[in-house]
Write an enzyme that holds these catalytic residues in place. Structure first.
Site, short mmCIF file in Angstrom:
data_model
loop_
_atom_site.label_atom_id
_atom_site.label_comp_id
_atom_site.label_asym_id
_atom_site.label_seq_id
_atom_site.Cartn_x
_atom_site.Cartn_y
_atom_site.Cartn_z
N ASN A 37 28.48 25.65 -66.12
CA ASN A 37 27.27 25.53 -65.97
C ASN A 37 26.15 24.33 -66.89
O ASN A 37 26.41 25.23 -67.96
CB ASN A 37 26.72 26.99 -65.38
CG ASN A 37 25.27 26.72 -64.39
OD1 ASN A 37 24.73 25.11 -64.21
ND2 ASN A 37 25.35 27.42 -64.10
N HIS A 122 22.30 39.20 -54.90
CA HIS A 122 21.37 39.54 -55.86
C HIS A 122 19.54 39.65 -55.03
O HIS A 122 18.61 38.22 -54.11
CB HIS A 122 21.21 38.09 -56.68
CG HIS A 122 22.23 37.20 -57.54
ND1 HIS A 122 22.18 36.44 -58.40
CD2 HIS A 122 23.26 38.31 -57.42
CE1 HIS A 122 23.39 36.61 -59.14
NE2 HIS A 122 24.28 37.56 -58.21
N ARG A 147 22.15 43.44 -56.20
CA ARG A 147 21.70 42.96 -57.38
C ARG A 147 19.93 43.82 -57.28
O ARG A 147 19.09 43.09 -56.18
CB ARG A 147 22.49 42.55 -58.05
CG ARG A 147 21.63 42.37 -59.41
CD ARG A 147 22.59 40.78 -60.38
NE ARG A 147 21.21 40.17 -60.39
CZ ARG A 147 21.27 38.65 -60.99
NH1 ARG A 147 21.93 39.12 -61.86
NH2 ARG A 147 20.43 37.75 -60.61
N ASP A 220 21.33 43.05 -63.23
CA ASP A 220 21.76 42.36 -65.31
C ASP A 220 20.87 42.45 -66.09
O ASP A 220 19.95 41.76 -66.42
CB ASP A 220 22.03 41.21 -64.91
CG ASP A 220 23.28 40.03 -65.12
OD1 ASP A 220 23.03 40.33 -66.72
OD2 ASP A 220 23.14 39.45 -64.88
N HIS A 222 21.48 40.86 -69.03
CA HIS A 222 21.89 39.42 -69.48
C HIS A 222 21.28 38.96 -71.24
O HIS A 222 21.28 37.89 -71.61
CB HIS A 222 20.83 38.19 -68.21
CG HIS A 222 21.49 36.96 -68.52
ND1 HIS A 222 20.75 35.15 -68.90
CD2 HIS A 222 22.00 36.62 -67.26
CE1 HIS A 222 21.51 34.96 -67.57
NE2 HIS A 222 22.34 35.05 -67.01
N ARG A 293 33.67 41.27 -65.93
CA ARG A 293 33.32 40.86 -65.45
C ARG A 293 33.60 39.05 -65.50
O ARG A 293 32.95 38.06 -65.38
CB ARG A 293 30.98 40.55 -66.01
CG ARG A 293 30.41 41.52 -66.02
CD ARG A 293 30.61 41.99 -64.42
NE ARG A 293 29.17 40.75 -64.02
CZ ARG A 293 29.11 40.09 -62.90
NH1 ARG A 293 30.63 40.15 -61.96
NH2 ARG A 293 28.05 39.18 -62.64
N HIS A 322 32.98 37.78 -61.80
CA HIS A 322 31.26 36.72 -61.86
C HIS A 322 31.16 36.07 -60.25
O HIS A 322 32.90 35.36 -60.50
CB HIS A 322 31.92 35.80 -63.56
CG HIS A 322 30.23 35.09 -63.43
ND1 HIS A 322 30.12 34.24 -64.29
CD2 HIS A 322 29.19 36.18 -62.97
CE1 HIS A 322 28.91 34.07 -64.08
NE2 HIS A 322 28.21 35.22 -63.52
N ASP A 326 27.47 28.97 -59.31
CA ASP A 326 27.87 27.72 -60.51
C ASP A 326 29.21 27.89 -60.31
O ASP A 326 30.20 27.55 -60.84
CB ASP A 326 26.89 27.80 -61.46
CG ASP A 326 26.86 29.29 -62.48
OD1 ASP A 326 26.57 29.59 -61.92
OD2 ASP A 326 27.56 29.30 -63.09
N GLU A 349 31.16 40.31 -57.02
CA GLU A 349 29.40 38.70 -57.26
C GLU A 349 29.89 38.23 -55.79
O GLU A 349 30.37 37.20 -55.90
CB GLU A 349 28.99 38.67 -58.18
CG GLU A 349 27.77 37.96 -58.35
CD GLU A 349 27.68 37.30 -59.73
OE1 GLU A 349 28.47 37.11 -60.36
OE2 GLU A 349 26.10 37.47 -60.36
N TRP A 412 18.90 33.56 -73.50
CA TRP A 412 18.23 34.15 -72.07
C TRP A 412 19.58 34.50 -71.57
O TRP A 412 19.34 34.59 -70.87
CB TRP A 412 18.13 32.60 -72.35
CG TRP A 412 17.71 32.52 -70.74
CD1 TRP A 412 16.74 32.70 -70.34
CD2 TRP A 412 18.50 32.04 -69.27
NE1 TRP A 412 16.82 32.36 -68.39
CE2 TRP A 412 17.97 32.23 -67.87
CE3 TRP A 412 20.50 31.87 -69.02
CZ2 TRP A 412 18.61 31.76 -66.64
CZ3 TRP A 412 20.58 31.47 -67.53
CH2 TRP A 412 19.76 31.60 -66.65
O1 EZ4 Z 1 23.50 33.46 -65.58
O2 EZ4 Z 1 26.46 31.81 -64.12
O3 EZ4 Z 1 25.78 37.54 -62.71
N1 EZ4 Z 1 25.37 36.64 -62.74
C1 EZ4 Z 1 24.75 36.03 -63.68
C2 EZ4 Z 1 24.48 34.03 -63.57
C3 EZ4 Z 1 24.52 33.61 -64.40
C4 EZ4 Z 1 25.06 31.92 -64.66
C5 EZ4 Z 1 24.84 31.07 -65.64
O4 EZ4 Z 1 25.53 30.21 -65.17
O5 EZ4 Z 1 24.37 36.49 -65.10
O6 EZ4 Z 1 23.19 34.42 -62.83
CO CO Z 2 25.38 38.01 -65.17
#
Ligand code: EZ4
Ligand code: CO
Length: 412
Positions: A37, A122, A147, A220, A222, A293, A322, A326, A349, A412
């Site tokens: 991504n 999500h 989530r 999450d 992040h 993950r 994961h 994407d 997920e 981020w």
């Molecule tokens: O931000 O795959 O757990 N899922 C995530 C995703 C990531 C994206 C980044 O390309 O954290 O939403």
């Molecule tokens: Co994540």
């Protein structure tokens, strides 16, 4: 079974996807997902310029050997671009081998260890009413695990909140939280750790009060907290019994999780940005996490992710592969075959792709009452419609990034 053709296909139905298609001299085809991504074309170049010429003429049946050859002969090992490219070749070869055997891939991986794969979706909202609405929508879609991400008072826009526009565009049925935005520059979001740490426990308290104690809830972070901040968050969320707390600290530092682990019994998941078993060496051995993950797409394919998960299984650590949008349907299908076969499956997920994506990638996997199944079609069960794919040329897109109030760039 000699590899005769290798094509790299870029298509952007709802977002950019990179797919490797291998064809053998006896007419079998295999697909592999190579989508990274926001940096898609780096993998395209890696495959087209450096890998495709090496594949032509090779025996398609030698999956492990091809993996080792691509990994070791590059000399410059690991990294997301390399490992996504190796993954695409690996999955395409598994697809071909399973088709040659006339079996769905999970059969070659040892057969089914369960009847279906528990998946989580999500839910998100700027505030609690929006969030509750989103949780209900997910329950209506069948999700049995959810989530939870919300806005934080004082912050304009942060990771994980689906826009109302995408909800409406998808008629509230399919949803697509797609953070990569098309345009020449990444979008800027804002971040404030203290506000976030104050707010999140109140959100989980409200969600538990509304939806009861049984619903598995995930969150999450992040990668945005320091170890001591993550420890505090894990501790403050203990009353709400999370299924997992994801990516609580920046992923590069495996040792960070020691401190988090010492302070909280909230289960920890990490690794969507990891790409080899070496990224897990310490955290698995020291039992600092509960869920792995990594995706098939970004961690060297079925061959390598299975090695990671087999290693993790010795320490009662489970899979949490994961599965954002994407990851293409090809990467998702490969994950489902692996998840069905391994003993230490945890949860998958699952963000549903948009309708255009489903037209490009014809899939055999099924979604029923909160559980996924890869289906019984030989191979991984996905075919690419090249005419449909051709309708959607690549569009530059970037993931957003964060700045603090004083202008400092933050994770981020
Ligand atoms: O931000 O795959 O757990 N899922 C995530 C995703 C990531 C994206 C980044 O390309 O954290 O939403
Ligand atoms: Co994540």
């Amino acid at each position: 079974m000699i590899i005769d053709r290798a094509e790299v296909i870029v298509t952007s139905p709802d977002r950019n996807f990179v797919t490797l298609k291998l064809t053998t001299d006896d007419g079998l085809t295999g697909l592999g997902d190579a989508t990274l991504n926001g940096r898609e074309l780096a993998v395209v170049a890696y495959l087209r310029d450096h890998v495709v010429p090496l594949l032509l003429g090779r025996d398609a049946g030698r999956i492990e050997d091809t993996w080792q050859f691509l990994y070791r002969s590059a000399y410059w090992r690991r990294g997301p671009v390399t490992m996504a490219a190796v993954a695409a070749v690996d999955v395409a070869l598994w697809d071909i081998k399973a088709k040659a055997a006339g079996m769905p891939l999970y059969q070659l991986l040892g057969g089914a260890s369960r009847t279906g794969l528990l998946a989580y979706g999500h839910a998100s909202g700027q505030d609690l009413p929006e969030l509750f609405d989103s949780v209900r929508k997910h329950q209506e879609l069948g999700y049995k695990a959810i989530r939870i991400q919300t806005g934080v008072p004082g912050l304009k826009s942060i990771y994980g909140i689906a826009s109302n526009a995408t909800f409406e565009a998808n008629a509230g049925v399919r949803y697509d939280h797609e953070p990569a935005q098309r345009g020449p520059q990444p979008a800027e979001e804002d971040w404030d750790t203290r506000s976030y740490l104050r707010h999140v426990p109140t959100v989980f308290e409200a969600v538990r009060n509304e939806f009861g104690p049984a619903l598995p809830l995930l969150h999450d972070v992040h990668h945005r907290l320091s170890p001591i901040q993550a420890a505090r968050l894990g501790k403050s969320l203990e009353p709400y019994d999370l299924f997992w707390l994801e990516d609580c600290t920046p992923a590069e530092n495996q040792e960070a999780l020691r401190l988090v682990r010492q302070h909280t019994t909230t289960p920890l998941a990490i690794g969507e940005v990891f790409n080899t078993v070496w990224d897990y060496q310490q955290i698995v051995r020291e039992q600092l996490i509960d869920y792995v993950r990594s995706s098939v797409t970004h961690a060297g394919g079925v061959t390598h992710l299975k090695k990671i998960l087999d290693y993790a299984s010795q320490y009662q650590i489970k899979s949490g592969i994961h599965g954002p949008t994407d990851i293409s349907p090809v990467g998702m299908a490969a994950a489902l075959h692996l998840g069905l076969a391994i003993h230490n499956f945890g949860i998958q997920e699952y963000m549903m792709h948009g309708e255009r994506t489903d037209q490009v990638f014809r899939q055999s996997f099924t979604w029923s009452d909160g559980f996924l199944h890869p289906g019984e079609r030989p191979g991984i069960g996905v075919e690419l419609d090249t005419d449909e794919a051709g309708k959607y040329p690549y569009l530059q897109a970037y993931l957003p990034y964060n700045r603090l109030a004083d202008g400092t760039v933050h994770d981020w």
